[in-house]
Write a protein that holds these residues in place. Structure first.
Motif, PDB file in Angstrom:
ATOM      1  N   PRO A 199     -29.299  25.911  18.398  1.00  0.00           N
ATOM      2  CA  PRO A 199     -28.533  24.820  17.772  1.00  0.00           C
ATOM      3  C   PRO A 199     -27.157  24.624  18.374  1.00  0.00           C
ATOM      4  O   PRO A 199     -26.570  23.539  18.256  1.00  0.00           O
ATOM      5  CB  PRO A 199     -28.434  25.258  16.296  1.00  0.00           C
ATOM      6  N   LEU A 200     -26.615  25.645  19.047  1.00  0.00           N
ATOM      7  CA  LEU A 200     -25.316  25.491  19.701  1.00  0.00           C
ATOM      8  C   LEU A 200     -25.411  24.474  20.832  1.00  0.00           C
ATOM      9  O   LEU A 200     -24.458  23.734  21.099  1.00  0.00           O
ATOM     10  CB  LEU A 200     -24.852  26.845  20.240  1.00  0.00           C
ATOM     11  N   PHE A 201     -26.577  24.425  21.506  1.00  0.00           N
ATOM     12  CA  PHE A 201     -26.784  23.466  22.593  1.00  0.00           C
ATOM     13  C   PHE A 201     -27.382  22.156  22.094  1.00  0.00           C
ATOM     14  O   PHE A 201     -27.050  21.091  22.626  1.00  0.00           O
ATOM     15  CB  PHE A 201     -27.699  24.076  23.662  1.00  0.00           C
ATOM     16  N   LEU A 202     -28.292  22.223  21.137  1.00  0.00           N
ATOM     17  CA  LEU A 202     -29.062  21.038  20.750  1.00  0.00           C
ATOM     18  C   LEU A 202     -28.527  20.339  19.512  1.00  0.00           C
ATOM     19  O   LEU A 202     -28.980  19.248  19.181  1.00  0.00           O
ATOM     20  CB  LEU A 202     -30.527  21.436  20.502  1.00  0.00           C
ATOM     21  N   GLY A 203     -27.602  20.985  18.783  1.00  0.00           N
ATOM     22  CA  GLY A 203     -27.061  20.380  17.577  1.00  0.00           C
ATOM     23  C   GLY A 203     -25.975  19.367  17.895  1.00  0.00           C
ATOM     24  O   GLY A 203     -25.596  19.130  19.046  1.00  0.00           O
ATOM     25  N   GLY A 204     -25.466  18.762  16.829  1.00  0.00           N
ATOM     26  CA  GLY A 204     -24.404  17.775  16.966  1.00  0.00           C
ATOM     27  C   GLY A 204     -23.407  17.920  15.836  1.00  0.00           C
ATOM     28  O   GLY A 204     -23.515  18.825  14.996  1.00  0.00           O
ATOM     29  N   PRO A 205     -22.418  17.021  15.757  1.00  0.00           N
ATOM     30  CA  PRO A 205     -21.400  17.119  14.702  1.00  0.00           C
ATOM     31  C   PRO A 205     -21.980  17.058  13.287  1.00  0.00           C
ATOM     32  O   PRO A 205     -21.454  17.704  12.379  1.00  0.00           O
ATOM     33  CB  PRO A 205     -20.497  15.908  14.983  1.00  0.00           C
ATOM     34  N   THR A 206     -23.064  16.316  13.110  1.00  0.00           N
ATOM     35  CA  THR A 206     -23.668  16.185  11.777  1.00  0.00           C
ATOM     36  C   THR A 206     -24.875  17.096  11.589  1.00  0.00           C
ATOM     37  O   THR A 206     -25.478  17.088  10.515  1.00  0.00           O
ATOM     38  CB  THR A 206     -24.093  14.731  11.534  1.00  0.00           C
ATOM     39  N   THR A 207     -25.234  17.843  12.606  1.00  0.00           N
ATOM     40  CA  THR A 207     -26.394  18.735  12.508  1.00  0.00           C
ATOM     41  C   THR A 207     -26.009  20.159  12.906  1.00  0.00           C
ATOM     42  O   THR A 207     -26.710  20.813  13.663  1.00  0.00           O
ATOM     43  CB  THR A 207     -27.548  18.238  13.406  1.00  0.00           C
ATOM     44  N   GLN A 208     -24.895  20.619  12.384  1.00  0.00           N
ATOM     45  CA  GLN A 208     -24.486  21.998  12.625  1.00  0.00           C
ATOM     46  C   GLN A 208     -25.201  22.917  11.638  1.00  0.00           C
ATOM     47  O   GLN A 208     -25.075  22.745  10.423  1.00  0.00           O
ATOM     48  CB  GLN A 208     -22.970  22.156  12.469  1.00  0.00           C
ATOM     49  N   THR A 209     -25.932  23.863  12.159  1.00  0.00           N
ATOM     50  CA  THR A 209     -26.576  24.843  11.283  1.00  0.00           C
ATOM     51  C   THR A 209     -25.535  25.833  10.763  1.00  0.00           C
ATOM     52  O   THR A 209     -24.387  25.860  11.219  1.00  0.00           O
ATOM     53  CB  THR A 209     -27.681  25.602  12.030  1.00  0.00           C
ATOM     54  N   LEU A 210     -25.964  26.651   9.821  1.00  0.00           N
ATOM     55  CA  LEU A 210     -25.038  27.618   9.239  1.00  0.00           C
ATOM     56  C   LEU A 210     -24.568  28.620  10.288  1.00  0.00           C
ATOM     57  O   LEU A 210     -23.394  29.029  10.289  1.00  0.00           O
ATOM     58  CB  LEU A 210     -25.720  28.346   8.078  1.00  0.00           C
ATOM     59  N   ALA A 211     -25.456  29.025  11.191  1.00  0.00           N
ATOM     60  CA  ALA A 211     -25.069  29.965  12.242  1.00  0.00           C
ATOM     61  C   ALA A 211     -24.000  29.368  13.156  1.00  0.00           C
ATOM     62  O   ALA A 211     -23.041  30.052  13.537  1.00  0.00           O
ATOM     63  CB  ALA A 211     -26.298  30.364  13.056  1.00  0.00           C
ATOM     64  N   VAL A 212     -24.138  28.088  13.501  1.00  0.00           N
ATOM     65  CA  VAL A 212     -23.142  27.429  14.347  1.00  0.00           C
ATOM     66  C   VAL A 212     -21.832  27.268  13.595  1.00  0.00           C
ATOM     67  O   VAL A 212     -20.744  27.464  14.170  1.00  0.00           O
ATOM     68  CB  VAL A 212     -23.666  26.060  14.815  1.00  0.00           C
ATOM     69  N   ARG A 213     -21.901  26.937  12.318  1.00  0.00           N
ATOM     70  CA  ARG A 213     -20.680  26.809  11.510  1.00  0.00           C
ATOM     71  C   ARG A 213     -19.949  28.148  11.430  1.00  0.00           C
ATOM     72  O   ARG A 213     -18.715  28.199  11.508  1.00  0.00           O
ATOM     73  CB  ARG A 213     -21.044  26.313  10.118  1.00  0.00           C
TER      74      ARG A 213
END
Length: 277
Positions: free
Chosen positions: A210-224
């Motif tokens: 998710p660090l590579f494939l996520g976005g500003p509105t799709t941040q997972t809990l791990a990325v947050r």
């Protein structure tokens, strides 16, 4: 002397085993205590008791949104992994065809390739098709990473099943599909659920994809959590950690209940289970 009698570990082995368990479990009570700290920074022991960090965690739209994104991705990834792993395990265990070793290598390749390489490759692919920054992109990435382990779990479970049961049902007039649905699938279900629960937990904790494939509105809990640690370290992280620990315990307890339920159903109920004993 009974050669089949279980060998009891000596005192030294027990001390080492319990010492290792205590060492691994020691950070958990520390994190729990810090999450209830009244201090404005990470400190142990906490100077006082407060729920401020749980209020900040659960009262923040950003953290709650990340929980929701992680739940969506984890559930979708677990379901997709269970379906694909089951579809892959059955022909690989029961079927006979050429180049099976090559297919095995392809299925198990994500276990060997570093996750960051997979994430970078998926990033370039999804950028071209416009999927970057979506829940679907993260779900596909998590499924690719988790699928090999789920495939191994289901393959080992399927190898322990007697194929003659399904053949007997077919010989009695059942179609191959009905025989699989009525005989093999119920026996395989504990392995499927175990693979699904493992996929759920792994997906929920996965950071690189998710660090590579996520976005500003799709941040997972791990990325947050990662962004919070990089930008600012505050005791809110400890409250989030306690939340993750609690969720893991709930999932493991649920897995235990499911195994007991399937064992109870497969033995024909408690009376028959006692008779077997």
């Amino acid at each position: 002397m009974d050669v089949n009698a279980p060998v009891k570990p000596n005192l030294a082995v027990r001390i080492v085993a319990w010492g290792a368990i205590a060492f691994l479990m020691a950070p958990i009570p520390i994190i729990i205590l810090v999450s209830f700290s009244s201090a404005q920074y990470l400190t142990f022991p906490p100077p006082g008791f407060s729920l401020q960090w749980y209020e900040r965690f659960l009262g923040s739209n950003e953290w709650v949104q990340s929980i929701w994104v992680s739940l969506q991705v984890a559930v979708f990834s677990a379901v997709l992994t269970m379906v694909l792993a089951t579809m892959a395990a059955i022909p690989m265990v029961r079927g006979e065809f050429s180049k099976k070793s090559i297919v095995y290598a392809v299925l198990l390749a994500p276990m060997i390739i570093p996750v960051i390489i997979t994430a970078i490759a998926l990033y370039f692919v999804f950028t071209k098709v416009g999927l970057n920054g979506t829940v679907l992109a993260i779900t596909i990435g998590h499924t690719i990473v988790v699928l090999p382990i789920a495939f191994v779990v289901l393959s080992s479970t399927l190898q322990g099943l007697d194929p003659r049961l399904e053949k007997a049902a077919i010989s009695l007039g059942a179609s191959p599909f009905v025989a699989f649905y009525k005989i093999t699938l119920p026996l395989l279900m504990p392995g499927i659920l175990s693979a699904g629960l493992f996929s759920f937990l792994t997906s929920f904790d996965e950071l690189i994809i998710p660090l590579f494939l996520g976005g500003p509105t799709t941040q997972t809990l791990a990325v947050r959590i990662w962004n919070s640690v990089v930008m600012e370290i505050e005791p809110t992280i400890s409250a989030v950690s306690v939340f993750l620990i609690g969720m893991t315990i709930v999932v493991m307890v649920l897995a235990g209940f499911m195994k007991r339920a399937f064992r109870w159903t497969g033995s024909g109920g408690p009376q028959q289970e006692n008779s077997h004993a």
